[in-house]
Enzyme design. Structure first.
Site, PDB file in Angstrom:
ATOM      1  N   CYS A   1      19.952  35.671  27.061  1.00 36.40           N
ATOM      2  CA  CYS A   1      19.831  34.403  27.783  1.00 36.40           C
ATOM      3  C   CYS A   1      18.843  34.501  28.945  1.00 36.40           C
ATOM      4  O   CYS A   1      18.469  33.491  29.533  1.00 36.40           O
ATOM      5  CB  CYS A   1      21.191  33.956  28.299  1.00 36.40           C
ATOM      6  SG  CYS A   1      22.390  33.626  26.972  1.00 36.40           S
TER       7      CYS A   1
ATOM      8  N   TYR B   1      37.374  23.429  51.114  1.00 35.60           N
ATOM      9  CA  TYR B   1      36.548  22.459  51.840  1.00 35.60           C
ATOM     10  C   TYR B   1      36.026  23.033  53.146  1.00 35.60           C
ATOM     11  O   TYR B   1      36.756  23.626  53.934  1.00 35.60           O
ATOM     12  CB  TYR B   1      37.340  21.191  52.142  1.00 35.60           C
ATOM     13  CG  TYR B   1      36.671  20.320  53.191  1.00 35.60           C
ATOM     14  CD1 TYR B   1      35.416  19.752  52.933  1.00 35.60           C
ATOM     15  CD2 TYR B   1      37.251  20.113  54.442  1.00 35.60           C
ATOM     16  CE1 TYR B   1      34.774  18.984  53.894  1.00 35.60           C
ATOM     17  CE2 TYR B   1      36.619  19.336  55.405  1.00 35.60           C
ATOM     18  CZ  TYR B   1      35.374  18.781  55.124  1.00 35.60           C
ATOM     19  OH  TYR B   1      34.726  18.030  56.075  1.00 35.60           O
TER      20      TYR B   1
ATOM     21  N   ALA C   1      25.526  41.626  22.483  1.00 30.89           N
ATOM     22  CA  ALA C   1      26.564  41.294  23.465  1.00 30.89           C
ATOM     23  C   ALA C   1      27.943  41.713  22.972  1.00 30.89           C
ATOM     24  O   ALA C   1      28.601  42.576  23.547  1.00 30.89           O
ATOM     25  CB  ALA C   1      26.531  39.801  23.768  1.00 30.89           C
TER      26      ALA C   1
ATOM     27  N   ARG D   1      37.417  52.969  26.039  1.00 32.39           N
ATOM     28  CA  ARG D   1      38.233  53.181  27.235  1.00 32.39           C
ATOM     29  C   ARG D   1      39.713  53.315  26.859  1.00 32.39           C
ATOM     30  O   ARG D   1      40.474  54.004  27.537  1.00 32.39           O
ATOM     31  CB  ARG D   1      38.047  52.029  28.224  1.00 32.39           C
ATOM     32  CG  ARG D   1      36.648  51.963  28.831  1.00 32.39           C
ATOM     33  CD  ARG D   1      36.567  50.913  29.932  1.00 32.39           C
ATOM     34  NE  ARG D   1      35.205  50.766  30.418  1.00 32.39           N
ATOM     35  CZ  ARG D   1      34.393  49.745  30.118  1.00 32.39           C
ATOM     36  NH1 ARG D   1      34.826  48.767  29.337  1.00 32.39           N
ATOM     37  NH2 ARG D   1      33.173  49.699  30.592  1.00 32.39           N
TER      38      ARG D   1
ATOM     39  N   SER E   1      22.085  45.730  23.344  1.00 34.57           N
ATOM     40  CA  SER E   1      22.759  45.478  24.620  1.00 34.57           C
ATOM     41  C   SER E   1      21.818  44.922  25.686  1.00 34.57           C
ATOM     42  O   SER E   1      21.638  45.508  26.752  1.00 34.57           O
ATOM     43  CB  SER E   1      23.412  46.774  25.132  1.00 34.57           C
ATOM     44  OG  SER E   1      24.284  46.493  26.201  1.00 34.57           O
TER      45      SER E   1
END
Length: 567
Positions: A44, A436, A12, A23, A40
């Site tokens: 989990c 809500y 990870a 990048r 990689s």
């Protein structure tokens, strides 16, 4: 100037750090070294691969757009070199060299400008006879996952014993019992499952939920040995012998910090690598994160160890940024979690009451049971929450919950987790704003009700009794002095009053003022309703009429029933 970055560990943290850095500095060179054949992957997801929810093990290695994250992917898509089945053996910090050993036994040294340690953790193994027998697994990597799935699908497993009632233990128990109908037993050393993470109330709820689906539990038992010759035949505890074809050991994780320790890097109190807020080790050219690193607990301020994949990914981005000269910080964590228990979910963030008291806080907790949607909406389920609060400061220390519809309880836990590091007080929760609509929540959300309940307790307006307290008084009958006053409507409360005429009376809350004289004098009243709302109102009514000592059952009858208290 282009850099040469070495990353040890490619699951990870390592892969995320590598991709983020490339990048930012595409001209620099990055190499990931990992002793496993797989890199990689979503570790989990292992229980859900075993269960069949994830059909192909390679799905755990794919991107969201279905590309396999293997050596070719990293080289072609990311311009990152991968060295699998290669072990990092020594760090020469003075000369900035990493000594490695390949699968074929050959050795080499690799130069670095900066180094990242994402060495992860190893599953803890009990020092008992039989741990090395065939059919004993830890479910810690994809090879274990493939092996477990293979023997199960071939019908070679009828009885499985899982040692440890924590996250992985519960998820693996569900995986075996649900899809494959394996007779599954969980043995836990402590007196409840999920010890330290949730209260005994939630532990009983989750255990009961899993027992309804055929999983057996033995808590407060110590595993002494695993029996067998050519393969596993039984697990022996201090109380019984359990026949087994498969054993899964899930008793925690140990940080892989030997490489760092041998290099002279400082190791923290938890046994994990000490890092600062930038995730630098005590060597400014070496970073560490994920399961091998120690970080602060943002609630206690103390050193903590959180071996969680989601955290490793976030830390990887921080490290990738800082490798490129950035100033990203990772403050720490509050320790959020969720465990799927068949249709329900058990979740939490921050401290449980027991862990808060252990950490030295003068803490109390309050519990609320409420529907997770508007009461008039047809698709709804009961949710149970507990809030842990420091008495003097009214600071929220943690929250735990159990819900029949997992998305609802996880949403509430995540709301509180997001602001726990700000040291919020209960009034923050009483007034927290949530989206809500009746299909999703109540107009007065359960989080608002939980905050209000905590305020009422801290202000002395509410005198509660929890499930454990009620169970103790009920079993002992309070030395004959306790009387349950059921505040529900007649159709709900009267059957109990008839069943227990000496211990239970039914006076609906809205009739209490008119029928006050029916309450026998000299009794210690325990007020109960369906969820705790009417019994709290009754408590206020009685106080107005001169009775200050009645207690109200937190969460009401739904909570007592969910905890398995047979009345």
């Amino acid at each position: 100037m282009a850099q040469n970055i070495l990353i040890v560990g490619g699951v990870a943290l390592g892969s995320k750090a590598a991709c983020r850095f490339k990048r930012l500095e595409p001209e620099s060179h990055v190499t990931i070294i990992d002793q496993d054949m797989y890199i990689s992957y979503g570790g989990c997801g292992i229980p859900f691969y075993v269960s069949g929810d994830v059909s192909d093990v390679h799905d755990l290695r794919k991107t969201s757009f279905h590309m396999l994250r293997d050596e070719v992917f990293f080289k072609n898509c990311k311009d990152i070199d991968i060295m699998t089945e290669t072990r990092a053996e020594k760090i020469d910090r003075e000369n900035k060299l990493l000594h490695i050993r390949r699968k074929d036994g050959s050795t080499d040294t690799l130069a670095y400008d900066q180094l990242v340690l994402g060495t992860g953790s190893s599953p803890r193994r009990l020092p008992i006879p039989g741990v090395d027998l065939p059919m004993v697994y830890t479910a810690a990597n994809l090879r274990d996952a493939e092996a477990i799935k293979e023997v199960v699908t071939k019908g070679q497993v009828e009885r499985a014993v899982i040692i440890g009632g924590g996250f992985i233990g519960l998820e693996m128990a569900e995986a075996l019992a649900d899809m494959w109908e394996v007779e599954t037993t969980v043995v836990e050393y402590c007196d409840q499952i999920m010890p330290g993470f949730v209260s005994s109330m939630f532990a009983r709820m989750a255990q009961g939920q899993m027992e309804e689906h055929g999983v057996h539990f033995y808590v407060d038992e110590e595993v002494k040995a695993i029996e067998g010759t050519d393969t596993v035949t039984a697990v022996v505890t201090n109380k019984r012998r359990l026949e087994a074809d498969l054993v899964i050991m899930s008793v925690g994780a140990v940080p892989n910090s030997d490489l760092a320790r041998d290099a002279g890097l400082e190791i923290g109190k938890t046994g994990a690598i000490l890092v600062d807020e930038h995730l630098r080790t005590t060597d400014p050219l070496i970073y560490a994160g994920g399961d091998c690193a120690q970080i602060p607990n943002l609630v206690t301020g103390q050193p903590a160890y959180f071996p969680l994949g989601s955290m490793a990914n976030r830390q990887g981005r921080v490290i990738g940024t800082n490798l490129a000269g950035g100033n990203a910080k990772f403050k720490g964590a509050v320790g959020s979690f969720v465990v799927k228990t068949f249709e329900a979910a058990l979740a939490g963030a921050g401290l449980s009451l027991s862990s808060a008291l252990k950490a030295g806080f003068d803490a109390i907790s309050v519990q609320v049971a409420q529907l997770d949607r508007a009461h008039f909406y047809p698709d709804k389920g009961m949710m149970y929450l507990e809030l842990v609060v420091e008495k003097e400061t009214r600071r929220i220390l943690g929250i735990q919950g159990f819900g029949e519809q997992g998305d609802a309880v996880v949403g509430r836990i995540n709301t509180v987790a997001a602001f726990l590091e700000d040291r919020p007080t209960v009034d923050r929760l009483s007034n927290v704003e949530l989206a809500y609509s009746p299909p999703f929540s109540s107009a007065m959300d359960i989080l608002n009700a939980l905050g209000n309940t905590a305020e009422n307790l801290l202000d002395g307006r509410y005198r509660p009794i929890d499930v454990d307290g009620f169970a103790e008084k009920w079993s002992s009958n309070g030395d004959g002095q306790c009387l349950v006053l059921d505040c529900r409507a007649r159709q709900d409360g009267e059957p109990f009053a008839q069943k227990y005429p000496e211990r239970w009376i039914n006076i609906p809350q809205d009739e209490l003022r008119q029928r006050f004289k029916e309450i026998p004098p000299g009794k210690k009243l325990i007020l109960v309703c369906n969820t705790g709302v009417r019994s709290y109102e009754a408590q206020l009514n009685l106080k107005e009429m001169g009775l200050d000592d009645p207690v109200s059952v937190q969460g009401g009858m739904v909570t007592l029933n969910k905890c398995g208290l047979d009345l």
